[in-house]
Motif scaffolding. Structure first.
Motif, PDB file in Angstrom:
ATOM      1  N   HIS A  58      24.165  25.010  39.446  1.00  0.00           N
ATOM      2  CA  HIS A  58      23.995  23.919  40.409  1.00  0.00           C
ATOM      3  C   HIS A  58      25.297  23.721  41.175  1.00  0.00           C
ATOM      4  O   HIS A  58      26.340  23.494  40.571  1.00  0.00           O
ATOM      5  CB  HIS A  58      23.644  22.608  39.691  1.00  0.00           C
ATOM      6  N   LEU A  59      25.224  23.807  42.476  1.00  0.00           N
ATOM      7  CA  LEU A  59      26.395  23.530  43.293  1.00  0.00           C
ATOM      8  C   LEU A  59      26.481  22.035  43.542  1.00  0.00           C
ATOM      9  O   LEU A  59      25.479  21.398  43.892  1.00  0.00           O
ATOM     10  CB  LEU A  59      26.307  24.275  44.626  1.00  0.00           C
ATOM     11  N   LEU A  60      27.650  21.480  43.326  1.00  0.00           N
ATOM     12  CA  LEU A  60      27.854  20.057  43.569  1.00  0.00           C
ATOM     13  C   LEU A  60      28.384  19.864  44.972  1.00  0.00           C
ATOM     14  O   LEU A  60      29.236  20.624  45.442  1.00  0.00           O
ATOM     15  CB  LEU A  60      28.851  19.478  42.555  1.00  0.00           C
ATOM     16  N   GLY A  61      27.900  18.839  45.626  1.00  0.00           N
ATOM     17  CA  GLY A  61      28.380  18.547  46.965  1.00  0.00           C
ATOM     18  C   GLY A  61      29.757  17.910  46.940  1.00  0.00           C
ATOM     19  O   GLY A  61      30.295  17.564  45.887  1.00  0.00           O
ATOM     20  N   GLU A  62      30.319  17.763  48.121  1.00  0.00           N
ATOM     21  CA  GLU A  62      31.628  17.137  48.229  1.00  0.00           C
ATOM     22  C   GLU A  62      31.508  15.627  48.013  1.00  0.00           C
ATOM     23  O   GLU A  62      30.449  15.043  48.206  1.00  0.00           O
ATOM     24  CB  GLU A  62      32.201  17.400  49.618  1.00  0.00           C
ATOM     25  N   LEU A  63      32.619  15.025  47.655  1.00  0.00           N
ATOM     26  CA  LEU A  63      32.701  13.580  47.542  1.00  0.00           C
ATOM     27  C   LEU A  63      32.598  12.998  48.941  1.00  0.00           C
ATOM     28  O   LEU A  63      33.279  13.455  49.855  1.00  0.00           O
ATOM     29  CB  LEU A  63      34.042  13.206  46.904  1.00  0.00           C
ATOM     30  N   SER A  64      31.738  12.020  49.137  1.00  0.00           N
ATOM     31  CA  SER A  64      31.579  11.444  50.471  1.00  0.00           C
ATOM     32  C   SER A  64      32.841  10.677  50.868  1.00  0.00           C
ATOM     33  O   SER A  64      33.586  10.185  50.010  1.00  0.00           O
ATOM     34  CB  SER A  64      30.365  10.507  50.519  1.00  0.00           C
ATOM     35  N   ASP A  65      33.064  10.565  52.173  1.00  0.00           N
ATOM     36  CA  ASP A  65      34.216   9.810  52.667  1.00  0.00           C
ATOM     37  C   ASP A  65      34.161   8.362  52.193  1.00  0.00           C
ATOM     38  O   ASP A  65      35.187   7.770  51.858  1.00  0.00           O
ATOM     39  CB  ASP A  65      34.275   9.853  54.192  1.00  0.00           C
ATOM     40  N   GLU A  66      32.957   7.794  52.150  1.00  0.00           N
ATOM     41  CA  GLU A  66      32.809   6.401  51.715  1.00  0.00           C
ATOM     42  C   GLU A  66      33.198   6.237  50.245  1.00  0.00           C
ATOM     43  O   GLU A  66      33.892   5.288  49.880  1.00  0.00           O
ATOM     44  CB  GLU A  66      31.364   5.913  51.934  1.00  0.00           C
ATOM     45  N   ASP A  67      32.739   7.172  49.404  1.00  0.00           N
ATOM     46  CA  ASP A  67      33.088   7.098  47.981  1.00  0.00           C
ATOM     47  C   ASP A  67      34.579   7.313  47.773  1.00  0.00           C
ATOM     48  O   ASP A  67      35.207   6.647  46.949  1.00  0.00           O
ATOM     49  CB  ASP A  67      32.289   8.116  47.167  1.00  0.00           C
ATOM     50  N   ALA A  68      35.152   8.253  48.519  1.00  0.00           N
ATOM     51  CA  ALA A  68      36.585   8.514  48.410  1.00  0.00           C
ATOM     52  C   ALA A  68      37.379   7.276  48.827  1.00  0.00           C
ATOM     53  O   ALA A  68      38.338   6.892  48.157  1.00  0.00           O
ATOM     54  CB  ALA A  68      36.973   9.712  49.271  1.00  0.00           C
ATOM     55  N   ASP A  69      36.982   6.638  49.913  1.00  0.00           N
ATOM     56  CA  ASP A  69      37.678   5.439  50.380  1.00  0.00           C
ATOM     57  C   ASP A  69      37.546   4.300  49.367  1.00  0.00           C
ATOM     58  O   ASP A  69      38.505   3.591  49.087  1.00  0.00           O
ATOM     59  CB  ASP A  69      37.157   5.004  51.741  1.00  0.00           C
ATOM     60  N   ARG A  70      36.356   4.157  48.797  1.00  0.00           N
ATOM     61  CA  ARG A  70      36.138   3.107  47.790  1.00  0.00           C
ATOM     62  C   ARG A  70      37.049   3.348  46.576  1.00  0.00           C
ATOM     63  O   ARG A  70      37.656   2.425  46.048  1.00  0.00           O
ATOM     64  CB  ARG A  70      34.668   3.083  47.384  1.00  0.00           C
ATOM     65  N   PHE A  71      37.166   4.593  46.151  1.00  0.00           N
ATOM     66  CA  PHE A  71      38.052   4.939  45.037  1.00  0.00           C
ATOM     67  C   PHE A  71      39.494   4.570  45.370  1.00  0.00           C
ATOM     68  O   PHE A  71      40.186   3.931  44.569  1.00  0.00           O
ATOM     69  CB  PHE A  71      37.942   6.434  44.720  1.00  0.00           C
ATOM     70  N   LEU A  72      39.958   4.958  46.557  1.00  0.00           N
ATOM     71  CA  LEU A  72      41.340   4.675  46.947  1.00  0.00           C
ATOM     72  C   LEU A  72      41.599   3.176  47.061  1.00  0.00           C
ATOM     73  O   LEU A  72      42.675   2.700  46.707  1.00  0.00           O
ATOM     74  CB  LEU A  72      41.669   5.367  48.266  1.00  0.00           C
ATOM     75  N   ALA A  73      40.625   2.425  47.537  1.00  0.00           N
ATOM     76  CA  ALA A  73      40.782   0.970  47.657  1.00  0.00           C
ATOM     77  C   ALA A  73      40.911   0.329  46.281  1.00  0.00           C
ATOM     78  O   ALA A  73      41.607  -0.678  46.121  1.00  0.00           O
ATOM     79  CB  ALA A  73      39.609   0.377  48.428  1.00  0.00           C
ATOM     80  N   GLN A  74      40.263   0.917  45.276  1.00  0.00           N
ATOM     81  CA  GLN A  74      40.322   0.359  43.924  1.00  0.00           C
ATOM     82  C   GLN A  74      41.592   0.756  43.183  1.00  0.00           C
ATOM     83  O   GLN A  74      41.913   0.178  42.157  1.00  0.00           O
ATOM     84  CB  GLN A  74      39.094   0.803  43.122  1.00  0.00           C
ATOM     85  N   VAL A  75      42.338   1.735  43.692  1.00  0.00           N
ATOM     86  CA  VAL A  75      43.546   2.214  43.002  1.00  0.00           C
ATOM     87  C   VAL A  75      44.552   1.090  42.737  1.00  0.00           C
ATOM     88  O   VAL A  75      45.064   1.027  41.612  1.00  0.00           O
ATOM     89  CB  VAL A  75      44.162   3.403  43.773  1.00  0.00           C
ATOM     90  N   PRO A  76      45.011   0.243  43.596  1.00  0.00           N
ATOM     91  CA  PRO A  76      44.616   0.048  44.991  1.00  0.00           C
ATOM     92  C   PRO A  76      45.598   0.703  45.964  1.00  0.00           C
ATOM     93  O   PRO A  76      46.805   0.747  45.731  1.00  0.00           O
ATOM     94  CB  PRO A  76      44.678  -1.455  45.157  1.00  0.00           C
ATOM     95  N   ILE A  77      45.032   1.177  47.042  1.00  0.00           N
ATOM     96  CA  ILE A  77      45.802   1.564  48.218  1.00  0.00           C
ATOM     97  C   ILE A  77      45.265   0.673  49.331  1.00  0.00           C
ATOM     98  O   ILE A  77      44.201   0.936  49.891  1.00  0.00           O
ATOM     99  CB  ILE A  77      45.636   3.061  48.553  1.00  0.00           C
ATOM    100  N   PRO A  78      45.953  -0.426  49.617  1.00  0.00           N
ATOM    101  CA  PRO A  78      45.412  -1.421  50.547  1.00  0.00           C
ATOM    102  C   PRO A  78      45.449  -1.007  52.024  1.00  0.00           C
ATOM    103  O   PRO A  78      44.659  -1.504  52.815  1.00  0.00           O
ATOM    104  CB  PRO A  78      46.289  -2.651  50.310  1.00  0.00           C
ATOM    105  N   GLU A  79      46.351  -0.088  52.391  1.00  0.00           N
ATOM    106  CA  GLU A  79      46.502   0.276  53.795  1.00  0.00           C
ATOM    107  C   GLU A  79      45.352   1.189  54.245  1.00  0.00           C
ATOM    108  O   GLU A  79      45.234   2.324  53.796  1.00  0.00           O
ATOM    109  CB  GLU A  79      47.838   1.004  54.029  1.00  0.00           C
ATOM    110  N   GLU A  80      44.525   0.683  55.163  1.00  0.00           N
ATOM    111  CA  GLU A  80      43.357   1.440  55.626  1.00  0.00           C
ATOM    112  C   GLU A  80      43.750   2.744  56.300  1.00  0.00           C
ATOM    113  O   GLU A  80      43.079   3.768  56.119  1.00  0.00           O
ATOM    114  CB  GLU A  80      42.516   0.600  56.585  1.00  0.00           C
TER     115      GLU A  80
END
Length: 115
Positions: A58-80
Motif C-alpha cells: 500500500h502506498l501512503l499519500g503525502e501529509l496534507s498541507d493542512e495537517d502539516a500546518d496543524r502539527f506545526l501550530a501545536q509544536v508550537p510554531i506561532p509564526e504563520e
C-alpha cells in the motif's frame, strides 16, 4: 508476532537482491505480520513471481498541507509565515517536517525568527 522494518530502501542500498535476508525472514516466519516501510514498493516479484501472492503493498499519500500546518501550530510554531515555509519545504514528508521542527527549536535567535 509483529515485526516492523523501517526505511527498507536503505537495507540493500537500492540493489534488487540487497535484502535477501529479509525475504528469508518473511519465508521462515509463517503467521507473523511483517510491516515493511520504505519510500518505494518492494520489487521482489521481479526476482520471483511467487511473491505476488504474499505481498500486500500500500502506498501512503503525502501529509496534507493542512495537517502539516496543524502539527506545526501545536509544536508550537506561532509564526504563520514560518509554518508556511516549513510546510512547503517538507513537501508532504513527515520526517522532513519533524527535522524542520528540530531546526526551528535549535535556532539561535529565539526572539525574532525570520522565514
Amino acid at each position: 508476532m509483529v515485526i516492523t522494518i523501517d526505511t527498507h530502501e536503505k537495507l540493500g542500498q537500492g540493489e534488487l537482491r540487497g535484502d535477501v535476508w529479509l525475504q528469508t525472514l518473511v519465508r521462515e516466519t509463517p503467521g507473523a505480520l511483517i510491516l515493511i516501510f520504505g519510500r518505494d514498493k518492494l520489487r521482489w516479484v521481479e526476482i520471483d513471481n511467487r511473491w505476488e501472492d504474499v505481498l500486500d503493498q500500500h502506498l501512503l499519500g503525502e501529509l496534507s498541507d493542512e495537517d502539516a500546518d496543524r502539527f506545526l501550530a501545536q509544536v508550537p510554531i506561532p509564526e504563520e509565515d514560518i509554518r508556511a515555509r516549513l510546510v512547503g519545504a517538507a513537501e508532504g514528508l513527515p520526517h522532513y517536517l519533524d527535522l524542520a521542527v528540530t531546526l526551528y527549536e535549535d535556532r539561535p535567535d529565539v526572539r525574532a525568527p525570520a522565514p
